[in-house]
Design an enzyme around this catalytic site. Structure first.
Site, short mmCIF file in Angstrom:
data_model
loop_
_atom_site.label_atom_id
_atom_site.label_comp_id
_atom_site.label_asym_id
_atom_site.label_seq_id
_atom_site.Cartn_x
_atom_site.Cartn_y
_atom_site.Cartn_z
CG ASN A 37 47.66 -10.02 27.16
OD1 ASN A 37 48.38 -9.10 27.53
ND2 ASN A 37 46.84 -10.64 27.97
CG ASN B 275 45.55 -2.75 22.24
OD1 ASN B 275 46.02 -2.79 21.11
ND2 ASN B 275 46.26 -2.37 23.30
CB CYS C 159 48.46 7.43 26.24
SG CYS C 159 50.25 7.70 26.28
#
Length: 219
Positions: A141, A139, A61
């Site tokens: 695109n 993860n 994150c």
């Protein structure tokens, strides 16, 4: 993403987020925690492991809330802390442990933060896949089912996830791109069948309509 400290300390937080009815379509289910203390992370994971298939430690994150709370991508330089966290979890838990990470600018270091979100570096992901002997999911695109297929083919990874792309188009993994009003209608129909807090509904509808309302500003 659940806050490990809050999950450990707050029975209502547990009930609202995990100790509640789930529909069969929710499975397999992975519970993601943000945490910066190995013992707290494992304590939360132990409370959650009977209600899911795997536990994920969020080290990806990049948002300011993660910086303020000192978790997510802002922990990635603390390798000793992360090693202790994962080893303790591996020792104590009966379900698999996953780490979602962001890339470092240097590809070699990534095999081991990039606090800024943006386009994913698939070559970094490929380097990680080559460097480890555990499953790797890519993860970033991912805006269509074709992107999923290309990613698996080019990277050799075991799976692909999507965050922003899937929020914009929840039908992404079905290979569909319906009009946003159709998706919103479908989502609201599900909401009536499986009620949830208004804040969740508002957030999902915001993501669905965000790009459209930039174009059709009169709406």
């Amino acid at each position: 993403m659940l806050h490990a400290q809050g999950f450990v300390c707050n029975a209502n937080y547990q009930k609202e987020n995990l100790y509640c009815d789930v529909c069969p379509e929710d499975w397999p289910l992975i519970v993601q925690f943000c945490a910066n203390d190995p013992k707290v992370f494992v304590q939360a994971a132990l409370l959650a492991q009977n209600y899911c298939d795997a536990i994920d430690l969020n080290l990806g994150c990049p948002q300011m809330i993660a910086k303020r709370g000192h978790y997510g991508a802002f922990l990635q330089d603390e390798w000793n802390l992360l090693q202790r966290t994962i080893l303790l979890a591996h020792k104590k838990l009966s379900v698999p442990v996953i780490c979602k990470i962001c890339v470092f600018p240097e590809i070699d270091k990534t095999e081991q933060k990039g606090p800024l979100s943006g386009a994913a570096f698939w070559e970094h992901i490929k380097a990680v896949w080559k460097a480890v002997a555990i499953p790797v999911f890519a993860n970033g695109n991912i805006q269509s089912l074709q992107d999923v297929e290309h990613c698996i083919q080019d990277m050799g990874v075991q799976g692909v996830t999507s965050t922003e792309g899937n929020l914009d188009n929840p039908a992404l993994f079905e290979g569909r791109s319906p009009a946003v009003w159709k998706l919103a209608k479908e989502y609201l129909d599900i909401m009536w069948e499986h009620p949830c807090p208004l804040s969740y509904i508002r957030a999902h509808l915001f993501k669905l309509w965000h790009h459209t309302l930039h174009v059709h500003q009169q709406l």
